[in-house]
Design a protein around this motif. Structure first.
Motif, PDB file in Angstrom:
ATOM      1  N   ARG A 256       7.592  -5.420  -1.424  1.00 38.95           N
ATOM      2  CA  ARG A 256       7.016  -4.610  -2.495  1.00 38.95           C
ATOM      3  C   ARG A 256       5.685  -4.007  -2.055  1.00 38.95           C
ATOM      4  NH1 ARG A 256       6.715  -4.099  -8.242  1.00 38.95           N
ATOM      5  NH2 ARG A 256       8.592  -5.373  -8.450  1.00 38.95           N
ATOM      6  N   LEU A 259       6.092  -1.160   0.279  1.00 38.56           N
ATOM      7  CA  LEU A 259       6.536   0.031  -0.433  1.00 38.56           C
ATOM      8  C   LEU A 259       5.394   0.687  -1.195  1.00 38.56           C
ATOM      9  CD1 LEU A 259      10.033  -0.992  -1.868  1.00 38.56           C
ATOM     10  CD2 LEU A 259       9.535   0.470   0.095  1.00 38.56           C
ATOM     11  N   SER A 262       3.223   2.441   1.431  1.00 34.09           N
ATOM     12  CA  SER A 262       3.930   3.581   2.008  1.00 34.09           C
ATOM     13  C   SER A 262       4.090   4.713   0.995  1.00 34.09           C
ATOM     14  CB  SER A 262       5.317   3.145   2.505  1.00 34.09           C
ATOM     15  OG  SER A 262       5.203   2.166   3.510  1.00 34.09           O
ATOM     16  N   SER A 263       4.338   4.346  -0.267  1.00 33.52           N
ATOM     17  CA  SER A 263       4.530   5.383  -1.277  1.00 33.52           C
ATOM     18  C   SER A 263       3.270   6.209  -1.489  1.00 33.52           C
ATOM     19  CB  SER A 263       4.988   4.763  -2.603  1.00 33.52           C
ATOM     20  OG  SER A 263       3.968   3.958  -3.176  1.00 33.52           O
TER      21      SER A 263
END
Length: 551
Positions: A256, A259, A262-263
């Motif tokens: 999580r 992510l 990275s998002s």
């Protein structure tokens, strides 16, 4: 992991480049910001060159060809992507400082990819909680100053001989590269990376130098022990992190957190920032109809605005927090894109309303510079835990360069074919960011790195939103962090991804199995307590109890 050998039996103060304490911290920050200054310069340098007649005459394939213009500008991002992939594969082996030096300035794109994957992590691991956000935001903000320099260099060179128009701006990058190579040579390695490699004497020397203390000072020894506790708790013994660790869940929520980091980089690029930065003169010439000279001049003015607003986050990052700045910046970018496309619709972008589109591009870069420019470099470096920080940050940077390439490549083609529809598309994309940020991005302001670990543990174990957990947990002292870590029963190895599944299975399995299996977390917790030298945190000492004094 072998037991640490206490180094520094002789009372000495360690120095690097003849500096320690605050001056050494300033040197680290200066070298780090020089890399991001170069990064910004590289981003902006092609903007005034790609549409210049001397460049297009020398490379005729780019003249009036939106595909080749996009490719020539975007191929730099592929080099950066390769550099980021290098850090993803070898970052834990090469270390933080060495990675900044390898290949470095030989191939600009690859060097920038390596450095942008490494420097935020290096800065975060050498900074205190109180100024971590500020220092990394300064690095991100300096990108705008590099871009501004590139724009004005392009504009000045446009008045020179044809070859000077594009050769000099490109060659000037070497000045920043020389400073970066020379400066990095004298910097210390990250103390956390050294200790994951069982290089305890070197690690203590760096801790003492960053703190401006002697190696035998109790605070230096405490800092050393705090990092060792963190390494043990994360299972990062020996400094080897398998790629599979990025995809684990449980209390540490590695997947999580990767992510989330990275998002933020992914969203930065999809928001159209580099379409505006790289192609500002082309946007004015093509969409609004200005001359090349006026487009360059307006581009330089726009970059001054960009640089000014890039400093805003320096003053408010620890007050407003990450979430608020993300949300405000997204709304500002969305409204700016709406203004641009709405003003370009009448009279096929040829009427007086087209000037309003120029205003939209100016407001866009202002909102971007104040928020989305620095935050995606800060958020991955602090949201990811020690064990996966290098690899997860490299994944984040890979996503940045990959979508940077995509947006820079397709923007000229989109403008040539769908005109104002380009800006409508990016307005919709920016609007889509809002619910994701609001519901999934935990607040990390004024949090030590170990407190951020507890936010995810609380969310997982209490089955609440991680955003809610970030607001529910009060700001903690070191001892309170230790107490909460014990309460949540942090394991000493990478078992986290299996813990949740085991506990769920135990609940459904029968009382005998449940009772037997529930002894495991207590045993792990007890062994962790017995191993600890004292009540210490998982990672760094926070501002109230001490810490690196390189502010």
């Amino acid at each position: 992991m072998s037991s640490p050998q206490r180094a520094g039996s002789v009372s000495t103060v360690r120095t690097y480049a003849g500096l320690n304490g605050r001056p050494l911290g300033l040197l680290i920050s200066t070298i780090a910001t020089t890399e991001f200054l170069l990064f910004g310069y590289d981003q902006g340098v092609m903007s005034g060159i790609i549409s210049a007649d001397p460049f297009n005459n020398y490379f005729p394939s780019t003249k009036n060809n939106s595909v080749y213009q996009g490719f020539v500008t975007a191929i730099y991002e592929i080099g950066c992507l390769i550099g980021a992939i290098f850090i993803l594969s070898f970052g834990d082996k090469t270390g933080r400082r060495k990675a900044e030096f390898i290949i470095g300035r030989t191939i600009t794109g690859v060097g920038n990819g390596i450095n942008t994957s490494t420097i935020p992590t290096y800065q975060a691991e050498c900074s205190r909680t109180a100024n971590r956000g500020l220092l990394i935001c300064i690095e991100g903000g300096v990108i705008a100053f590099g871009t501004m320099i590139a724009y004005w260099i392009d504009y000045g060179a446009s008045y020179g001989p044809d070859n000077l128009t594009w050769r000099f701006p490109i060659a000037l990058q070497i000045v920043f590269g020389i400073i970066l190579i020379a400066g990095t040579w004298f910097l210390p390695e990250s103390p956390r990376w050294l200790l994951t490699k069982d290089r305890h004497e070197e690690g203590i020397n760096v801790i003492a130098a960053l703190s401006g203390l002697e190696t035998t000072d109790p605070e230096t020894q405490l800092q050393h022990s705090l990092i060792i506790d963190s390494i043990r708790a994360s299972g990062h013994s020996g400094g080897k992190t398998p790629m599979s660790a990025l995809f684990t869940g449980g209390k540490t929520q590695h997947f999580r957190r990767m992510l989330l980091g990275s998002s933020s980089q992914f969203f930065q690029q999809l928001g159209e920032c580099n379409a505006v930065i790289y192609y500002f003169p082309i946007l004015f010439q093509t969409s609004i109809g200005t001359s090349h000279n006026l487009a360059l001049l307006l581009g330089g003015v726009n970059m001054i605005i960009y640089a000014i607003f890039a400093t805003v986050s320096w003053f408010i990052i620890e007050r407003a927090g990450r979430r608020k700045l993300f949300l405000v910046g997204t709304v500002g970018q969305y409204l700016s894109m709406v203004l641009v496309f709405a003003c370009l619709i009448p009279n096929r972008s040829q009427g007086p309303s087209a000037k309003g589109a120029g205003v939209g591009l100016f407001t866009y870069i202002a909102f971007f510079g104040a928020t989305w420019l620095p935050l995606p470099w800060l958020y991955p470096a602090e949201i990811n835990p020690l064990r996966t920080r290098a690899k997860a940050n490299a994944v984040s940077t890979c996503s940045n360069w990959l979508f940077n390439f995509l947006i820079v490549m397709v923007t000229p083609v989109m403008i040539a074919n769908i005109h104002w529809g380009t800006y409508l598309f990016f307005a919709i994309v920016n609007a889509c960011f809002l619910p994701i940020i609001y519901f999934f991005y935990p607040e990390t302001k004024k949090r030590s790195l170990e407190e951020i670990d507890l936010i995810f543990a609380k969310g997982y174990l209490e089955k609440i939103s991680y955003v809610q957990a970030s607001f529910d947990i009060p700001f903690l002292s070191d001892r309170e962090v230790v107490a909460m870590a014990r309460e949540y029963g942090f394991a000493d190895s990478d078992e986290e991804e299996k813990v949740g599944a085991k506990l769920e299975g135990n609940k459904q399995g029968g009382e005998g199995t449940k009772s037997r299996d529930e002894e495991k977390p207590r045993e792990t917790l007890g062994s962790g307590i017995a191993r600890s030298d004292s009540d210490r945190t998982l990672q760094m000492h926070d501002e109230q109890e001490g810490g690196f004094k390189n502010d």
